[in-house]
Design a protein around this motif. Structure first.
Motif, short mmCIF file in Angstrom:
data_model
loop_
_atom_site.label_atom_id
_atom_site.label_comp_id
_atom_site.label_asym_id
_atom_site.label_seq_id
_atom_site.Cartn_x
_atom_site.Cartn_y
_atom_site.Cartn_z
N THR A 175 -36.63 114.42 43.05
CA THR A 175 -36.51 113.90 44.40
C THR A 175 -37.71 114.37 45.21
N GLY A 179 -36.43 119.38 36.83
CA GLY A 179 -36.36 118.47 37.97
C GLY A 179 -35.86 119.19 39.22
N VAL A 201 -35.16 109.37 38.13
CA VAL A 201 -34.65 110.16 37.02
C VAL A 201 -35.69 110.06 35.91
N ARG A 215 -39.38 107.01 33.53
CA ARG A 215 -38.63 107.27 34.75
C ARG A 215 -37.92 106.01 35.20
N THR A 263 -33.51 114.00 33.99
CA THR A 263 -33.53 115.02 35.03
C THR A 263 -34.02 114.37 36.32
N GLN A 264 -33.36 114.70 37.41
CA GLN A 264 -33.64 114.04 38.69
C GLN A 264 -34.85 114.69 39.37
#
Length: 120
Positions: A117, A9, A92, A38, A114-115
């Protein structure tokens, strides 16, 4: 004890790509259906993609044609290749494993997340 550990991520611009990995330990999961879910802030966790032990795949409509799920049974790892990322893909991302053919929120094992963005 089965552990699923996600990685890959990060921060990416809209239109960019990321590849998530989920490494399993504790037992061989070749016969398990693996999946990615997610969860965005304030929203429920949602199915993204799944892959059966035989390699059959499924995707939520909004990611079809952009995301690809795959697995490497020799490495006990599942991947999510995400291309053409959009702002609404930010969340996430969780890896999951299920003994059932269909993977749902009732999956047997979950990673810590896991992020991802996505910036404009």
């Amino acid at each position: 004890q089965v552990q699923l550990v996600e990685s890959g991520g990060g921060l990416v611009q809209a239109g960019g790509s990321l590849r998530l990995s989920c490494a399993a330990s504790g037992r061989v999961l070749n016969d398990y259906t693996m999946g990615w879910f997610r969860q965005a802030p304030g929203k429920e966790r949602r199915f993204v993609a799944g892959i059966s032990g035989s390699g059959s795949t499924s995707y939520r409509d909004s990611v079809k044609g952009r995301f690809t799920i795959s697995r490497d049974n020799a490495k006990n790892t599942v991947y999510l290749q995400m291309n053409s990322l959009k702002l609404e893909d930010a969340a996430v991302y969780y890896c999951a494993a299920s003994r059932q053919v269909m993977i749902t929120l009732a999956a047997d094992y979950w990673g810590q997340g896991t992020q991802v963005t996505v910036s404009s």
